[in-house]
Motif scaffolding. Structure first.
Motif, mmCIF file in Angstrom:
data_model
loop_
_atom_site.group_PDB
_atom_site.id
_atom_site.type_symbol
_atom_site.label_atom_id
_atom_site.label_comp_id
_atom_site.label_asym_id
_atom_site.label_seq_id
_atom_site.Cartn_x
_atom_site.Cartn_y
_atom_site.Cartn_z
ATOM 1 N N PRO A 2 0.840 -1.200 0.000
ATOM 2 C CA PRO A 2 0.000 0.000 0.000
ATOM 3 C C PRO A 2 0.874 1.248 0.000
ATOM 4 C CG PRO A 2 0.059 -0.979 2.186
ATOM 5 C CD PRO A 2 0.780 -1.928 1.273
ATOM 6 N N PRO A 3 0.287 2.433 -0.106
ATOM 7 C CA PRO A 3 1.089 3.664 -0.126
ATOM 8 C C PRO A 3 2.064 3.743 1.051
ATOM 9 C CG PRO A 3 -1.188 4.146 -0.674
ATOM 10 C CD PRO A 3 -1.150 2.704 -0.265
ATOM 11 N N ALA A 4 3.260 4.230 0.774
ATOM 12 C CA ALA A 4 4.321 4.284 1.780
ATOM 13 C C ALA A 4 3.974 5.248 2.913
ATOM 14 C CB ALA A 4 5.634 4.697 1.131
ATOM 15 N N ARG A 5 4.395 4.855 4.113
ATOM 16 C CA ARG A 5 4.212 5.695 5.295
ATOM 17 C C ARG A 5 5.497 5.686 6.113
ATOM 18 N NH1 ARG A 5 -1.432 6.084 6.291
ATOM 19 N NH2 ARG A 5 -0.958 7.429 8.081
ATOM 20 N N GLU A 6 5.629 6.666 7.004
ATOM 21 C CA GLU A 6 6.803 6.769 7.854
ATOM 22 C C GLU A 6 6.574 6.016 9.164
ATOM 23 O OE1 GLU A 6 9.707 8.120 7.126
ATOM 24 O OE2 GLU A 6 8.976 8.627 5.111
ATOM 25 N N PRO A 7 7.639 5.429 9.742
ATOM 26 C CA PRO A 7 7.487 4.713 11.005
ATOM 27 C C PRO A 7 6.879 5.572 12.113
ATOM 28 C CG PRO A 7 9.624 4.235 10.040
ATOM 29 C CD PRO A 7 9.011 5.310 9.194
ATOM 30 N N GLY A 8 7.183 6.860 12.104
ATOM 31 C CA GLY A 8 6.655 7.740 13.134
ATOM 32 C C GLY A 8 5.140 7.894 13.085
ATOM 33 N N GLU A 9 4.544 7.549 11.946
ATOM 34 C CA GLU A 9 3.087 7.635 11.809
ATOM 35 C C GLU A 9 2.392 6.351 12.247
ATOM 36 O OE1 GLU A 9 1.844 9.603 7.936
ATOM 37 O OE2 GLU A 9 3.840 8.856 7.401
ATOM 38 N N ALA A 10 3.153 5.280 12.370
ATOM 39 C CA ALA A 10 2.566 3.956 12.579
ATOM 40 C C ALA A 10 2.242 3.701 14.047
ATOM 41 C CB ALA A 10 3.539 2.886 12.089
ATOM 42 N N PRO A 11 1.305 2.770 14.300
ATOM 43 C CA PRO A 11 1.079 2.311 15.673
ATOM 44 C C PRO A 11 2.394 1.789 16.258
ATOM 45 C CG PRO A 11 -0.646 1.514 14.222
ATOM 46 C CD PRO A 11 0.401 2.123 13.335
ATOM 47 N N VAL A 12 2.548 1.891 17.562
ATOM 48 C CA VAL A 12 3.815 1.556 18.213
ATOM 49 C C VAL A 12 4.293 0.147 17.861
ATOM 50 C CG1 VAL A 12 4.960 1.193 20.430
ATOM 51 C CG2 VAL A 12 3.433 3.147 20.116
ATOM 52 N N ILE A 13 3.419 -0.855 17.934
ATOM 53 C CA ILE A 13 3.833 -2.238 17.679
ATOM 54 C C ILE A 13 4.299 -2.427 16.237
ATOM 55 C CG2 ILE A 13 1.489 -3.021 17.072
ATOM 56 C CD1 ILE A 13 2.172 -5.682 18.415
ATOM 57 N N VAL A 14 3.680 -1.704 15.327
ATOM 58 C CA VAL A 14 4.066 -1.801 13.914
ATOM 59 C C VAL A 14 5.431 -1.140 13.706
ATOM 60 C CG1 VAL A 14 3.439 -1.227 11.544
ATOM 61 C CG2 VAL A 14 1.654 -1.823 13.204
ATOM 62 N N ALA A 15 5.603 0.047 14.278
ATOM 63 C CA ALA A 15 6.873 0.757 14.137
ATOM 64 C C ALA A 15 8.020 -0.051 14.751
ATOM 65 C CB ALA A 15 6.780 2.129 14.796
ATOM 66 N N GLN A 16 7.764 -0.675 15.901
ATOM 67 C CA GLN A 16 8.800 -1.487 16.545
ATOM 68 C C GLN A 16 9.197 -2.677 15.682
ATOM 69 O OE1 GLN A 16 6.966 -2.379 20.324
ATOM 70 N NE2 GLN A 16 7.930 -0.637 21.344
ATOM 71 N N GLN A 17 8.205 -3.367 15.113
ATOM 72 C CA GLN A 17 8.511 -4.519 14.272
ATOM 73 C C GLN A 17 9.251 -4.089 13.010
ATOM 74 O OE1 GLN A 17 9.376 -7.628 13.923
ATOM 75 N NE2 GLN A 17 7.377 -8.477 14.456
ATOM 76 N N PHE A 18 8.851 -2.979 12.442
ATOM 77 C CA PHE A 18 9.524 -2.463 11.255
ATOM 78 C C PHE A 18 10.995 -2.196 11.545
ATOM 79 C CE2 PHE A 18 11.152 1.305 9.071
ATOM 80 C CZ PHE A 18 11.084 0.887 7.752
ATOM 81 N N ARG A 19 11.276 -1.506 12.649
ATOM 82 C CA ARG A 19 12.664 -1.168 12.982
ATOM 83 C C ARG A 19 13.471 -2.427 13.303
ATOM 84 N NH1 ARG A 19 9.916 3.346 15.730
ATOM 85 N NH2 ARG A 19 10.335 5.253 14.519
ATOM 86 N N THR A 20 12.853 -3.390 13.991
ATOM 87 C CA THR A 20 13.545 -4.630 14.312
ATOM 88 C C THR A 20 13.971 -5.366 13.046
ATOM 89 O OG1 THR A 20 12.368 -4.904 16.414
ATOM 90 C CG2 THR A 20 13.313 -6.882 15.432
ATOM 91 N N LEU A 21 13.032 -5.487 12.088
ATOM 92 C CA LEU A 21 13.348 -6.177 10.841
ATOM 93 C C LEU A 21 14.380 -5.399 10.030
ATOM 94 C CD1 LEU A 21 9.786 -7.363 9.816
ATOM 95 C CD2 LEU A 21 11.709 -8.832 10.406
#
Length: 236
Positions: free
Chosen positions: A107-126
């Motif tokens: 889907p359209p790109a978004r920034e980690p800072g916009e994401a729910p906390v659990i999503v942003a954490q998983q993104f950064r971990t990966l």
């Protein structure tokens, strides 16, 4: 293969990967100025893959053959299945092969800072874990956030939804999708990210994102080597 014969890197790479998947003996024949034949065999099985140059640095599939005990065998979907056949020709069951599949578009790109906390954490971990081995992206559409992991031979889509107010978790209906070598391995992953990452790396036995061989979707990391899906190379 003659010591003096020049072998383009893309052709050598395809040979190496099929040999790794099958454990067979490999060789390369030069069929014409811009056409090469890869041959991999063991005591019972033999596969040939013809590659032809279609442009500067670009290679296309020129046909395949597969034999078992000297008899023609139906082509199989990808090197994962080719490895199964080489290891156990008598016990091979084509019905057990994963179905072909294609990854969902991000889907359209978004920034980690916009994401729910659990999503942003998983993104950064990966992103930190996989480094340059894969491209990790983030997108959202409607109430669904998606983390994409794309490697040379396939990828994963992780889907998140709001479970209750401000509580986010994996989408219960479709938590993840994984496609490797053009084959849909989602059912094998059973919603488990660790299992999905292992499936992406299983052909070389490495860590996540070192997936497999002969039918790889076009990828910038692959320098436009072979313009064809791996399943097409092994199966018409």
């Amino acid at each position: 293969m003659s010591d003096q014969m020049y072998v383009p890197p893309a052709v050598q790479e395809e040979l190496d990967e099929i040999v790794h998947a099958t454990g067979g003996r490999g060789e390369i024949e030069r069929r014409a100025d811009r056409r090469y034949r890869i041959i991999v065999s063991n005591d019972r099985c033999r596969v040939t893959v013809d590659l032809k140059m279609t442009g500067p640095g670009r290679w296309g599939w020129g046909g395949s053959t597969l034999t078992v005990d000297g008899q023609q065998h139906p082509l199989v979907p990808g090197t994962h299945e080719l490895g199964r056949l080489f290891r156990d020709p008598d016990g091979y069951d084509a019905a057990e092969a994963p179905p072909e599949g294609e990854l969902d578009a991000m889907p359209p790109a978004r920034e980690p800072g916009e994401a729910p906390v659990i999503v942003a954490q998983q993104f950064r971990t990966l992103h930190d874990r996989l480094g340059e081995g894969a491209e990790v992206t983030l997108g959202a559409e409607g109430d669904v956030w998606v983390i994409g992991v794309d490697g040379p031979r396939g990828g994963i889509r992780l889907r998140y939804r709001e479970q209750r107010r401000d509580r986010w978790g994996m989408d219960q209906q479709r938590p993840l999708q994984i496609v490797v070598d053009g084959l849909d391995r989602t059912a094998e992953a059973k919603g488990d990210l660790a299992k999905a990452l292992a499936l992406m790396g299983e052909q070389r036995g490495d860590s996540a994102t070192n997936p497999p061989p002969v039918d790889r979707p076009s990828s910038a990391s692959r320098s436009n080597a072979v313009e064809t899906r791996r399943s097409t190379v092994i199966r018409v």
